[in-house]
Design a protein around this motif. Sequence first.
Motif, PDB file in Angstrom:
ATOM      1  N   ILE A  27       1.432 -87.935  62.388  1.00 24.25           N
ATOM      2  CA  ILE A  27       2.610 -88.507  63.062  1.00 24.25           C
ATOM      3  C   ILE A  27       2.604 -88.122  64.541  1.00 24.25           C
ATOM      4  CG2 ILE A  27       5.140 -88.387  63.227  1.00 24.25           C
ATOM      5  CD1 ILE A  27       5.116 -87.968  60.124  1.00 24.25           C
ATOM      6  N   MET A  28       2.323 -86.861  64.818  1.00 28.19           N
ATOM      7  CA  MET A  28       2.364 -86.375  66.201  1.00 28.19           C
ATOM      8  C   MET A  28       1.186 -86.870  67.042  1.00 28.19           C
ATOM      9  SD  MET A  28       3.865 -82.518  65.728  1.00 28.19           S
ATOM     10  CE  MET A  28       4.268 -82.334  67.469  1.00 28.19           C
ATOM     11  N   SER A  29       0.152 -87.378  66.401  1.00 30.06           N
ATOM     12  CA  SER A  29      -1.032 -87.856  67.118  1.00 30.06           C
ATOM     13  C   SER A  29      -1.028 -89.368  67.353  1.00 30.06           C
ATOM     14  CB  SER A  29      -2.295 -87.478  66.337  1.00 30.06           C
ATOM     15  OG  SER A  29      -2.405 -86.080  66.209  1.00 30.06           O
ATOM     16  N   ARG A  30      -0.004 -90.039  66.896  1.00 32.16           N
ATOM     17  CA  ARG A  30       0.055 -91.499  67.057  1.00 32.16           C
ATOM     18  C   ARG A  30       0.191 -91.875  68.532  1.00 32.16           C
ATOM     19  NH1 ARG A  30       4.468 -92.541  62.238  1.00 32.16           N
ATOM     20  NH2 ARG A  30       3.053 -92.021  60.518  1.00 32.16           N
ATOM     21  N   PRO A  31      -0.408 -92.998  68.908  1.00 36.01           N
ATOM     22  CA  PRO A  31      -0.278 -93.461  70.301  1.00 36.01           C
ATOM     23  C   PRO A  31       1.192 -93.690  70.670  1.00 36.01           C
ATOM     24  CG  PRO A  31      -1.942 -94.729  69.123  1.00 36.01           C
ATOM     25  CD  PRO A  31      -1.236 -93.882  68.098  1.00 36.01           C
ATOM     26  N   ILE A  32       1.472 -93.536  71.946  1.00 33.65           N
ATOM     27  CA  ILE A  32       2.820 -93.733  72.473  1.00 33.65           C
ATOM     28  C   ILE A  32       2.816 -95.014  73.306  1.00 33.65           C
ATOM     29  CG2 ILE A  32       4.575 -92.765  74.014  1.00 33.65           C
ATOM     30  CD1 ILE A  32       3.562 -89.977  73.196  1.00 33.65           C
ATOM     31  N   ASP A  33       3.768 -95.883  73.051  1.00 35.59           N
ATOM     32  CA  ASP A  33       3.812 -97.186  73.727  1.00 35.59           C
ATOM     33  C   ASP A  33       3.766 -97.077  75.248  1.00 35.59           C
ATOM     34  OD1 ASP A  33       3.938 -98.445  71.272  1.00 35.59           O
ATOM     35  OD2 ASP A  33       6.113 -98.735  71.329  1.00 35.59           O
ATOM     36  N   TRP A  34       4.508 -96.139  75.809  1.00 34.83           N
ATOM     37  CA  TRP A  34       4.577 -96.038  77.261  1.00 34.83           C
ATOM     38  C   TRP A  34       3.400 -95.251  77.858  1.00 34.83           C
ATOM     39  CZ3 TRP A  34       4.794 -90.933  78.345  1.00 34.83           C
ATOM     40  CH2 TRP A  34       5.473 -90.096  77.465  1.00 34.83           C
ATOM     41  N   ALA A  35       2.489 -94.785  77.009  1.00 32.56           N
ATOM     42  CA  ALA A  35       1.326 -94.028  77.496  1.00 32.56           C
ATOM     43  C   ALA A  35       0.040 -94.555  76.863  1.00 32.56           C
ATOM     44  CB  ALA A  35       1.508 -92.549  77.198  1.00 32.56           C
ATOM     45  N   PRO A  36      -0.260 -95.836  77.073  1.00 32.04           N
ATOM     46  CA  PRO A  36      -1.458 -96.391  76.440  1.00 32.04           C
ATOM     47  C   PRO A  36      -2.721 -95.661  76.896  1.00 32.04           C
ATOM     48  CG  PRO A  36      -0.618 -97.883  78.124  1.00 32.04           C
ATOM     49  CD  PRO A  36       0.397 -96.783  77.963  1.00 32.04           C
ATOM     50  N   GLY A  37      -3.559 -95.341  75.924  1.00 32.26           N
ATOM     51  CA  GLY A  37      -4.820 -94.674  76.228  1.00 32.26           C
ATOM     52  C   GLY A  37      -4.732 -93.161  76.333  1.00 32.26           C
ATOM     53  N   LEU A  38      -3.524 -92.607  76.288  1.00 34.39           N
ATOM     54  CA  LEU A  38      -3.392 -91.152  76.366  1.00 34.39           C
ATOM     55  C   LEU A  38      -3.902 -90.547  75.063  1.00 34.39           C
ATOM     56  CD1 LEU A  38      -2.322 -88.635  77.895  1.00 34.39           C
ATOM     57  CD2 LEU A  38      -0.152 -88.989  76.689  1.00 34.39           C
ATOM     58  N   PRO A  39      -4.943 -89.725  75.132  1.00 32.97           N
ATOM     59  CA  PRO A  39      -5.454 -89.129  73.891  1.00 32.97           C
ATOM     60  C   PRO A  39      -4.508 -88.032  73.394  1.00 32.97           C
ATOM     61  CG  PRO A  39      -6.740 -88.372  75.779  1.00 32.97           C
ATOM     62  CD  PRO A  39      -5.729 -89.355  76.300  1.00 32.97           C
ATOM     63  N   LEU A  40      -4.016 -88.207  72.198  1.00 32.46           N
ATOM     64  CA  LEU A  40      -3.112 -87.226  71.598  1.00 32.46           C
ATOM     65  C   LEU A  40      -3.736 -86.687  70.329  1.00 32.46           C
ATOM     66  CD1 LEU A  40       0.251 -89.170  71.954  1.00 32.46           C
ATOM     67  CD2 LEU A  40      -0.502 -87.214  73.307  1.00 32.46           C
ATOM     68  N   LYS A  41      -3.669 -85.387  70.169  1.00 31.93           N
ATOM     69  CA  LYS A  41      -4.171 -84.760  68.953  1.00 31.93           C
ATOM     70  C   LYS A  41      -3.282 -83.563  68.666  1.00 31.93           C
ATOM     71  CE  LYS A  41      -8.369 -83.085  66.753  1.00 31.93           C
ATOM     72  NZ  LYS A  41      -8.181 -83.769  65.505  1.00 31.93           N
ATOM     73  N   ALA A  42      -2.869 -83.456  67.437  1.00 29.94           N
ATOM     74  CA  ALA A  42      -2.015 -82.340  67.040  1.00 29.94           C
ATOM     75  C   ALA A  42      -2.744 -81.474  66.023  1.00 29.94           C
ATOM     76  CB  ALA A  42      -0.712 -82.869  66.443  1.00 29.94           C
ATOM     77  N   ALA A  43      -2.362 -80.232  65.990  1.00 28.45           N
ATOM     78  CA  ALA A  43      -2.872 -79.292  64.994  1.00 28.45           C
ATOM     79  C   ALA A  43      -1.666 -78.544  64.445  1.00 28.45           C
ATOM     80  CB  ALA A  43      -3.865 -78.323  65.628  1.00 28.45           C
ATOM     81  N   GLY A  44      -1.831 -77.942  63.299  1.00 30.00           N
ATOM     82  CA  GLY A  44      -0.706 -77.214  62.735  1.00 30.00           C
ATOM     83  C   GLY A  44      -1.131 -76.283  61.627  1.00 30.00           C
ATOM     84  N   PHE A  45      -0.165 -75.562  61.102  1.00 27.96           N
ATOM     85  CA  PHE A  45      -0.414 -74.657  59.989  1.00 27.96           C
ATOM     86  C   PHE A  45       0.891 -74.426  59.247  1.00 27.96           C
ATOM     87  CE2 PHE A  45       0.592 -72.095  63.677  1.00 27.96           C
ATOM     88  CZ  PHE A  45       1.476 -71.134  63.197  1.00 27.96           C
ATOM     89  N   GLU A  46       0.772 -73.938  58.031  1.00 25.71           N
ATOM     90  CA  GLU A  46       1.938 -73.610  57.215  1.00 25.71           C
ATOM     91  C   GLU A  46       2.106 -72.102  57.176  1.00 25.71           C
ATOM     92  OE1 GLU A  46       1.871 -75.344  53.294  1.00 25.71           O
ATOM     93  OE2 GLU A  46       0.837 -77.124  54.037  1.00 25.71           O
ATOM     94  N   CYS A  47       3.357 -71.661  57.171  1.00 30.29           N
ATOM     95  CA  CYS A  47       3.644 -70.238  57.029  1.00 30.29           C
ATOM     96  C   CYS A  47       5.065 -70.076  56.494  1.00 30.29           C
ATOM     97  CB  CYS A  47       3.462 -69.502  58.354  1.00 30.29           C
ATOM     98  SG  CYS A  47       4.465 -70.132  59.695  1.00 30.29           S
ATOM     99  N   ASP A  48       5.384 -68.883  56.049  1.00 27.62           N
ATOM    100  CA  ASP A  48       6.702 -68.625  55.466  1.00 27.62           C
ATOM    101  C   ASP A  48       7.760 -68.290  56.508  1.00 27.62           C
ATOM    102  OD1 ASP A  48       5.813 -69.050  52.859  1.00 27.62           O
ATOM    103  OD2 ASP A  48       5.116 -66.983  52.672  1.00 27.62           O
ATOM    104  N   PHE A  49       7.334 -67.933  57.717  1.00 33.84           N
ATOM    105  CA  PHE A  49       8.263 -67.608  58.791  1.00 33.84           C
ATOM    106  C   PHE A  49       7.599 -67.983  60.106  1.00 33.84           C
ATOM    107  CE2 PHE A  49       5.745 -63.954  57.620  1.00 33.84           C
ATOM    108  CZ  PHE A  49       5.210 -63.539  58.832  1.00 33.84           C
ATOM    109  N   TYR A  50       8.393 -68.149  61.148  1.00 35.12           N
ATOM    110  CA  TYR A  50       7.839 -68.585  62.429  1.00 35.12           C
ATOM    111  C   TYR A  50       6.881 -67.545  62.996  1.00 35.12           C
ATOM    112  CZ  TYR A  50       7.300 -69.851  67.275  1.00 35.12           C
ATOM    113  OH  TYR A  50       6.755 -70.171  68.488  1.00 35.12           O
ATOM    114  N   GLN A  51       5.759 -68.044  63.483  1.00 36.13           N
ATOM    115  CA  GLN A  51       4.793 -67.200  64.176  1.00 36.13           C
ATOM    116  C   GLN A  51       3.956 -68.072  65.090  1.00 36.13           C
ATOM    117  OE1 GLN A  51       2.869 -65.703  60.635  1.00 36.13           O
ATOM    118  NE2 GLN A  51       1.141 -67.071  60.881  1.00 36.13           N
ATOM    119  N   LYS A  52       3.360 -67.463  66.084  1.00 31.21           N
ATOM    120  CA  LYS A  52       2.459 -68.188  66.979  1.00 31.21           C
ATOM    121  C   LYS A  52       1.091 -68.257  66.324  1.00 31.21           C
ATOM    122  CE  LYS A  52       3.357 -69.329  70.720  1.00 31.21           C
ATOM    123  NZ  LYS A  52       3.802 -70.655  71.148  1.00 31.21           N
ATOM    124  N   ASP A  53       0.398 -69.357  66.580  1.00 25.91           N
ATOM    125  CA  ASP A  53      -0.949 -69.547  66.038  1.00 25.91           C
ATOM    126  C   ASP A  53      -1.930 -68.653  66.766  1.00 25.91           C
ATOM    127  OD1 ASP A  53      -3.129 -70.532  64.699  1.00 25.91           O
ATOM    128  OD2 ASP A  53      -3.249 -72.367  65.869  1.00 25.91           O
TER     129      ASP A  53
END
Length: 193
Positions: free
Chosen positions: A167-193
């Motif tokens: 979802i976060m990597s989908r193209p944005i209409d007002w930014a054609p051609g902007l390369p978007l890539k998201a990464a993530g992880f699961e955890c039980d409480f907030y922490q920095k990657d």
Amino acid sequence: MENMDKKKEIPPEEYPVHVKKWRSANPNIVKLWYAAEKAAVKAVREKTTIKLAHGVRYRYEPGVLFADLPSGRSLAYVNPRIKPDPKFGKDGIVFDGMDQVKKKWMSHRTYGGRLVENLVQAIARDCLAESLMRLDAEGYKTVMHVHDEAVLDVPIGTSSVEHVTEIMSRPIDWAPGLPLKAAGFECDFYQKD
């Protein structure tokens, strides 16, 4: 450069050498700095609108210089004026705003590098806002966001990191051609990657 050398690991007399090397290695960024500064100065001086690339433009309205962003949002520089910059021997932009340290309204000088920093940070914010709205539309509950990351509260077994990053990597209409890539992880409480 001194502000970046927090640990004082580089002798100050070497700063100009490092700056020159960095600028030589990144000529397109340097060109963008100069283009943004030239456009902003011209917009204020001529009380007009100057277009840059990718939907960015500087637009002067009485008492305000706007930096119009591709998303349709604008940054505002209040009471912009052109004043000589003795440090660099050329005219530059001065505007009024809140000093974040002194907590009082005062004049600030800006320049190409800072103007581009403002644009980049604002466009990055708009990209994140787009992702947050998309996540909400897909039923995700965002509990907070920090800079460029979204923190979601998702019941175990109801979704996946892969779906969120898609979802976060989908193209944005007002930014054609902007390369978007998201990464993530699961955890039980907030922490920095």
